[in-house]
Design a protein around this motif. Structure first.
Motif, PDB file in Angstrom:
ATOM      1  N   ASN A  24      -2.009 -11.073 -28.941  1.00 28.35           N
ATOM      2  CA  ASN A  24      -0.589 -11.416 -28.853  1.00 28.35           C
ATOM      3  C   ASN A  24      -0.383 -12.601 -27.894  1.00 28.35           C
ATOM      4  OD1 ASN A  24       2.144 -11.509 -28.670  1.00 28.35           O
ATOM      5  ND2 ASN A  24       2.411  -9.441 -27.859  1.00 28.35           N
ATOM      6  N   PRO A  25      -0.073 -13.792 -28.435  1.00 24.08           N
ATOM      7  CA  PRO A  25       0.030 -14.993 -27.593  1.00 24.08           C
ATOM      8  C   PRO A  25       0.983 -14.832 -26.412  1.00 24.08           C
ATOM      9  CG  PRO A  25       0.088 -15.608 -29.889  1.00 24.08           C
ATOM     10  CD  PRO A  25       0.143 -14.111 -29.850  1.00 24.08           C
ATOM     11  N   ILE A  29      -0.161 -15.513 -22.596  1.00 19.99           N
ATOM     12  CA  ILE A  29       0.479 -16.542 -21.768  1.00 19.99           C
ATOM     13  C   ILE A  29       1.036 -15.923 -20.484  1.00 19.99           C
ATOM     14  CG2 ILE A  29       2.487 -18.097 -21.673  1.00 19.99           C
ATOM     15  CD1 ILE A  29       1.763 -18.823 -24.619  1.00 19.99           C
ATOM     16  N   TRP A  95      -5.842 -23.126 -25.326  1.00 18.33           N
ATOM     17  CA  TRP A  95      -5.479 -21.707 -25.227  1.00 18.33           C
ATOM     18  C   TRP A  95      -4.108 -21.575 -24.563  1.00 18.33           C
ATOM     19  CZ3 TRP A  95      -8.656 -17.497 -22.089  1.00 18.33           C
ATOM     20  CH2 TRP A  95      -8.343 -16.220 -22.595  1.00 18.33           C
ATOM     21  N   ALA A  98      -1.376 -22.816 -27.219  1.00 20.76           N
ATOM     22  CA  ALA A  98      -1.089 -21.963 -28.377  1.00 20.76           C
ATOM     23  C   ALA A  98      -1.002 -20.473 -28.033  1.00 20.76           C
ATOM     24  CB  ALA A  98      -2.151 -22.179 -29.451  1.00 20.76           C
ATOM     25  N   GLY A  99      -1.700 -20.042 -26.985  1.00 21.13           N
ATOM     26  CA  GLY A  99      -1.715 -18.620 -26.637  1.00 21.13           C
ATOM     27  C   GLY A  99      -2.733 -17.816 -27.427  1.00 21.13           C
ATOM     28  N   PHE A 100      -3.367 -18.461 -28.406  1.00 18.81           N
ATOM     29  CA  PHE A 100      -4.414 -17.797 -29.184  1.00 18.81           C
ATOM     30  C   PHE A 100      -5.778 -18.318 -28.755  1.00 18.81           C
ATOM     31  CE2 PHE A 100      -1.303 -17.227 -32.804  1.00 18.81           C
ATOM     32  CZ  PHE A 100      -1.426 -15.855 -32.897  1.00 18.81           C
ATOM     33  N   CYS A 101      -6.756 -17.414 -28.580  1.00 23.57           N
ATOM     34  CA  CYS A 101      -8.140 -17.841 -28.494  1.00 23.57           C
ATOM     35  C   CYS A 101      -8.765 -17.410 -29.828  1.00 23.57           C
ATOM     36  CB  CYS A 101      -8.850 -17.209 -27.293  1.00 23.57           C
ATOM     37  SG  CYS A 101      -8.922 -15.412 -27.315  1.00 23.57           S
ATOM     38  N   ALA A 105      -7.152 -14.728 -32.490  1.00 18.20           N
ATOM     39  CA  ALA A 105      -6.489 -15.218 -33.701  1.00 18.20           C
ATOM     40  C   ALA A 105      -7.112 -14.658 -34.984  1.00 18.20           C
ATOM     41  CB  ALA A 105      -6.516 -16.744 -33.738  1.00 18.20           C
TER      42      ALA A 105
ATOM     43  N   VAL B  48       4.752 -15.215 -31.014  1.00 22.38           N
ATOM     44  CA  VAL B  48       4.242 -16.581 -30.903  1.00 22.38           C
ATOM     45  C   VAL B  48       5.303 -17.432 -30.212  1.00 22.38           C
ATOM     46  CG1 VAL B  48       3.335 -18.542 -32.176  1.00 22.38           C
ATOM     47  CG2 VAL B  48       2.953 -16.224 -33.023  1.00 22.38           C
ATOM     48  N   LEU B  55       1.265 -24.808 -32.318  1.00 23.42           N
ATOM     49  CA  LEU B  55       0.127 -23.981 -32.736  1.00 23.42           C
ATOM     50  C   LEU B  55      -0.971 -24.831 -33.358  1.00 23.42           C
ATOM     51  CD1 LEU B  55       1.876 -20.863 -34.260  1.00 23.42           C
ATOM     52  CD2 LEU B  55       0.391 -20.944 -32.262  1.00 23.42           C
ATOM     53  N   THR B  99      -6.461 -22.925 -18.527  1.00 21.53           N
ATOM     54  CA  THR B  99      -5.396 -22.232 -19.257  1.00 21.53           C
ATOM     55  C   THR B  99      -4.202 -21.965 -18.343  1.00 21.53           C
ATOM     56  OG1 THR B  99      -7.143 -21.121 -20.508  1.00 21.53           O
ATOM     57  CG2 THR B  99      -4.914 -20.318 -20.835  1.00 21.53           C
TER      58      THR B  99
END
Lengths: 145, 113
Positions: A24-25, A29, A95, A98-101, A105, B48, B55, B99
């Motif tokens: 979950n991005p 974050i 990362w 987008a918040g996804f690795c 994802a 998201v 994205l 990050t």
């Protein structure tokens, strides 16, 4: 047999990722947002995974050889180079954006969310471009390796 | 061997037999949320924060980074660190700091999300 085990490994790994919130991005974050809405809970996910993997590796390496292969395939590089640090820094920037690795994802793809499809498509393009660049540079400069 | 390596071997396959087990792992990964749904009654939460453009941008940068850097959170952060690899420790500290710095700039300086 090997394929069934491979399927099970992927399933187990990503069910854990999905339950833990690593996919979950927004949660990811917030984990990194030390200055704002800090949510440190994902540290337990990584800490727990590390502990289990550490013990699992000791047990597996203790067998001498893997059960389904003739030998273990482990990374052999030990030097710290620009690619490692620069690449990791880039990964962190992506990362954060987008918040996804990748590990977060790939299971999220299974939810059918089109945002994930956009991210993974871009990820695949990024991987392909670098692999292609590495292929080209290894052909033009064989002495470097 | 982390999520990056499983995927990268599918994007640029080394051999046909290699492709089969990587695909089996990927297929297992993608059915993870389905198991969660069967057990709990709903898919895992996905919020998201960014737009599609963000994205896509993030995806390309992550793809570049993990391929140059030799791994992501699962590969370097879990598998590598569990082997007590100094390369993985350096990689993990580097991407964690990068990050956090990116999230700080995007959220508190630029207000993107």
């Amino acid at each position: 047999m090997k394929l069934t085990v491979a399927y099970g490994i992927g399933l187990l790994f990503e069910t854990g990722i999905a339950i833990s919130g690593m996919a979950n991005p927004a949660k990811v974050i917030n984990f990194f947002d030390v200055k704002g809405f800090w949510d440190p809970s994902l540290a337990f996910v990584m800490g727990g995974a590390l502990l289990v993997t550490f013990i699992g590796y000791r047990a597996a390496f203790g067998l001498g050889a893997p059960l389904l292969e003739t030998q273990f395939s482990l990374p052999t590089k030990s030097d710290l180079d620009f690619h490692l640090v620069g690449g990791s820094a880039l990964f962190g920037i992506g990362w954060g954006i987008a918040g996804f690795c990748p590990g977060g994802a790939l299971p999220a793809l299974g939810t059918g969310n089109w945002n994930v499809l956009i991210f993974v498509s871009a990820l695949v393009v990024g991987i392909w471009v670098v692999k292609w660049l590495q292929h080209v540079s290894s052909r033009s400069a064989p002495i470097e390796a | 061997m982390g999520a990056t390596d499983v995927l990268a071997g599918l994007v640029v396959p080394d051999s046909k037999s290699d492709f089969a087990w990587r695909f089996a792992i990927l297929f297992g990964m993608m059915t993870g949320p389905l198991v969660v749904m069967l057990v709990t009654g709903s898919f895992p939460t996905l919020q998201v924060p960014g737009s599609s453009v963000i994205l896509a941008l993030g995806g390309i940068i992550v793809g570049f980074g993990v391929t140059f850097g030799g791994g992501c959170t699962s590969g370097q952060g879990v598998c590598g660190m569990a082997r007590l690899s100094s390369r993985s420790l350096v990689a993990t500290i580097t991407f964690m700091i990068a990050t956090a710095a990116t999230v700080y700039v995007l959220r508190h300086v630029l207000g993107v999300y």
